[in-house]
Write a protein that holds these residues in place. Structure first.
Motif, PDB file in Angstrom:
ATOM      1  N   VAL A   6      28.821  26.030  40.576  1.00  0.00           N
ATOM      2  CA  VAL A   6      29.320  27.226  39.899  1.00  0.00           C
ATOM      3  C   VAL A   6      30.158  28.068  40.859  1.00  0.00           C
ATOM      4  N   MET A   7      29.740  28.111  42.132  1.00  0.00           N
ATOM      5  CA  MET A   7      30.507  28.866  43.106  1.00  0.00           C
ATOM      6  C   MET A   7      31.915  28.274  43.259  1.00  0.00           C
ATOM      7  N   GLU A   8      32.016  26.936  43.311  1.00  0.00           N
ATOM      8  CA  GLU A   8      33.323  26.300  43.424  1.00  0.00           C
ATOM      9  C   GLU A   8      34.179  26.594  42.196  1.00  0.00           C
ATOM     10  N   GLU A  19      33.857  36.184  52.856  1.00  0.00           N
ATOM     11  CA  GLU A  19      33.636  34.942  53.608  1.00  0.00           C
ATOM     12  C   GLU A  19      32.179  34.486  53.603  1.00  0.00           C
ATOM     13  N   ARG A  20      31.243  35.413  53.442  1.00  0.00           N
ATOM     14  CA  ARG A  20      29.824  35.066  53.581  1.00  0.00           C
ATOM     15  C   ARG A  20      29.301  34.357  52.344  1.00  0.00           C
ATOM     16  N   VAL A  21      28.662  33.216  52.566  1.00  0.00           N
ATOM     17  CA  VAL A  21      28.000  32.450  51.512  1.00  0.00           C
ATOM     18  C   VAL A  21      26.539  32.316  51.911  1.00  0.00           C
ATOM     19  N   ARG A  22      25.633  32.798  51.053  1.00  0.00           N
ATOM     20  CA  ARG A  22      24.211  32.834  51.398  1.00  0.00           C
ATOM     21  C   ARG A  22      23.402  31.944  50.461  1.00  0.00           C
ATOM     22  N   PRO A  23      23.117  30.718  50.879  1.00  0.00           N
ATOM     23  CA  PRO A  23      22.276  29.861  50.050  1.00  0.00           C
ATOM     24  C   PRO A  23      20.848  30.406  49.975  1.00  0.00           C
ATOM     25  N   GLN A  24      20.244  30.335  48.801  1.00  0.00           N
ATOM     26  CA  GLN A  24      18.893  30.838  48.596  1.00  0.00           C
ATOM     27  C   GLN A  24      17.895  29.672  48.513  1.00  0.00           C
ATOM     28  N   LEU A  25      16.625  29.996  48.667  1.00  0.00           N
ATOM     29  CA  LEU A  25      15.601  28.960  48.695  1.00  0.00           C
ATOM     30  C   LEU A  25      15.485  28.209  47.388  1.00  0.00           C
ATOM     31  N   ASP A  26      15.856  28.835  46.271  1.00  0.00           N
ATOM     32  CA  ASP A  26      15.732  28.166  44.980  1.00  0.00           C
ATOM     33  C   ASP A  26      16.963  27.335  44.622  1.00  0.00           C
ATOM     34  N   GLY A  27      17.928  27.214  45.576  1.00  0.00           N
ATOM     35  CA  GLY A  27      19.121  26.430  45.327  1.00  0.00           C
ATOM     36  C   GLY A  27      20.296  27.243  44.838  1.00  0.00           C
ATOM     37  N   SER A  28      20.080  28.493  44.487  1.00  0.00           N
ATOM     38  CA  SER A  28      21.183  29.346  44.053  1.00  0.00           C
ATOM     39  C   SER A  28      21.975  29.820  45.279  1.00  0.00           C
ATOM     40  N   VAL A  29      23.088  30.478  45.024  1.00  0.00           N
ATOM     41  CA  VAL A  29      23.981  30.924  46.093  1.00  0.00           C
ATOM     42  C   VAL A  29      24.362  32.368  45.848  1.00  0.00           C
ATOM     43  N   GLN A  30      24.304  33.169  46.895  1.00  0.00           N
ATOM     44  CA  GLN A  30      24.742  34.566  46.818  1.00  0.00           C
ATOM     45  C   GLN A  30      26.048  34.729  47.581  1.00  0.00           C
ATOM     46  N   VAL A  31      27.009  35.396  46.950  1.00  0.00           N
ATOM     47  CA  VAL A  31      28.271  35.735  47.602  1.00  0.00           C
ATOM     48  C   VAL A  31      28.614  37.175  47.255  1.00  0.00           C
ATOM     49  N   ASP A  32      29.501  37.764  48.034  1.00  0.00           N
ATOM     50  CA  ASP A  32      30.001  39.104  47.751  1.00  0.00           C
ATOM     51  C   ASP A  32      31.368  38.965  47.105  1.00  0.00           C
ATOM     52  N   GLY A  47      28.601  31.545  34.622  1.00  0.00           N
ATOM     53  CA  GLY A  47      27.211  31.381  35.038  1.00  0.00           C
ATOM     54  C   GLY A  47      26.780  32.299  36.149  1.00  0.00           C
ATOM     55  N   ALA A  48      27.678  33.172  36.612  1.00  0.00           N
ATOM     56  CA  ALA A  48      27.339  34.087  37.698  1.00  0.00           C
ATOM     57  C   ALA A  48      26.612  35.313  37.164  1.00  0.00           C
ATOM     58  N   ALA A  49      25.834  35.960  38.026  1.00  0.00           N
ATOM     59  CA  ALA A  49      25.104  37.170  37.656  1.00  0.00           C
ATOM     60  C   ALA A  49      24.955  38.042  38.885  1.00  0.00           C
ATOM     61  N   LEU A  50      24.792  39.335  38.671  1.00  0.00           N
ATOM     62  CA  LEU A  50      24.536  40.229  39.789  1.00  0.00           C
ATOM     63  C   LEU A  50      23.214  39.861  40.444  1.00  0.00           C
ATOM     64  N   ALA A  51      23.148  40.014  41.774  1.00  0.00           N
ATOM     65  CA  ALA A  51      21.927  39.645  42.496  1.00  0.00           C
ATOM     66  C   ALA A  51      20.724  40.429  41.982  1.00  0.00           C
ATOM     67  N   SER A  52      20.950  41.686  41.588  1.00  0.00           N
ATOM     68  CA  SER A  52      19.844  42.502  41.081  1.00  0.00           C
ATOM     69  C   SER A  52      19.344  42.016  39.723  1.00  0.00           C
ATOM     70  N   GLU A  53      20.157  41.228  39.020  1.00  0.00           N
ATOM     71  CA  GLU A  53      19.772  40.726  37.706  1.00  0.00           C
ATOM     72  C   GLU A  53      19.235  39.301  37.743  1.00  0.00           C
ATOM     73  N   ALA A  54      19.420  38.603  38.891  1.00  0.00           N
ATOM     74  CA  ALA A  54      19.024  37.198  38.966  1.00  0.00           C
ATOM     75  C   ALA A  54      17.512  37.069  38.877  1.00  0.00           C
ATOM     76  N   PRO A  55      17.006  36.194  38.025  1.00  0.00           N
ATOM     77  CA  PRO A  55      15.562  36.015  37.920  1.00  0.00           C
ATOM     78  C   PRO A  55      14.998  35.371  39.168  1.00  0.00           C
TER      79      PRO A  55
END
Length: 277
Positions: A6-8, A19-32, A47-55
């Motif tokens: 989805v990030m691509e 530039e920062r890409v932050r992979p998360q433990l559940d396989g999702s990815v956080q970017v700014d 398929g993107a969502a705000l980090a504050s809204e991500a389950p």
């Protein structure tokens, strides 16, 4: 974003990502991302969502036992060379944000080890992760690191050399260097960017941003007089951009006294005569 695919897709859509890409433990990815409300609506469709809204606890790891302590994600672990030697660079983040204290331990070739603490990077009240406060020397290349948190979490990562890949041949005819040979003011920088775009139209795009910035413009200030702590000194500050300067009253000196001192200094500079207080 749920995964890197989805990030691509988001990148391919032309989204303005940092530039920062932050992979998360559940396989999702956080970017700014820098977006308008309309653009945010468009990227939600990808398929993107705000980090504050991500389950929390999505995907396969939701069936696993929850980890003890805070969750640590190693965003970057690099070993690089500069003119002063070899250094280790590590960036990581904690689910406890700046409340966590992170420590990096590494193991290198020939059994070498090392340890260094990280500091929280907070900008405008927003937690952006942890990093080293100063470059950490590491002459022997570290191979693996472990980031440990006071909150109980930890994470491992392999160290990559930067830059990686095959080095260019500096003696090859196609090798280019010395793009910048002097300090350039804004006018020269703008012309330089346009020149590069004309030379490499397939590699570059000129994008006009919607808002203008002040650049280096600021209210100039100066101090004239004896060292700090003495009474006789003049403080000058510019009232507005392009305006006149005026002395600021400090340490009991009046505005008019400061103006007289300024005129006297100009007379001394013109005639080479000593002044009188």
């Amino acid at each position: 974003m749920p995964d890197r695919t989805v990030m691509e897709r988001l990148v391919a859509s032309g989204a303005d990502l940092t530039e920062r890409v932050r992979p998360q433990l559940d396989g999702s990815v956080q970017v700014d991302a820098v977006v308008t409300p309309t653009q945010l609506t468009e990227i939600r469709a990808l398929g993107a969502a705000l980090a504050s809204e991500a389950p929390a606890g999505t995907r396969a790891d939701a069936r696993k036992k929850p980890p003890s302590g805070d969750q640590i994600v190693v965003e970057r672990a690099l070993w690089y060379k500069s003119r002063d030697g070899y250094f280790l660079s590590v960036e990581a983040s904690s689910s406890a944000a700046q409340a966590a204290t992170l420590t990096v331990e590494w193991r290198g070739k020939r059994g070498t080890t090392g340890r260094a603490e990280m500091v929280a990077y907070v900008d405008a009240g927003a937690y952006l992760g942890h990093q080293f406060s100063t470059p950490v020397p590491a002459d022997d290349r570290p191979q693996k690191i472990t980031v440990t948190s006071t909150g109980g979490g930890s994470a491992d990562a392999h160290v990559r050399e930067w830059p990686d890949g095959e080095r260019p041949d500096k003696h090859d005819r196609g090798y280019q260097k010395d793009f910048i040979t002097q300090y350039m003011p804004p006018a020269q920088l703008n012309e330089r960017v346009k020149t590069l775009h004309r030379q490499f139209p397939k590699l570059t795009d000129l994008i006009t941003l919607p808002y203008r910035t002040n650049g280096y413009r600021r209210h100039a200030q100066a101090v004239i007089g004896t060292p700090a702590g003495r009474r006789r000194r003049d403080h000058l500050e510019r009232l507005r951009l392009g305006g006149r300067r005026r002395p600021v009253r400090r340490a009991g000196r009046s505005r008019h006294a400061g103006q007289r001192a300024e005129r006297q200094a100009r007379r001394q500079a013109r005639h080479g005569q000593p002044g009188h207080r």
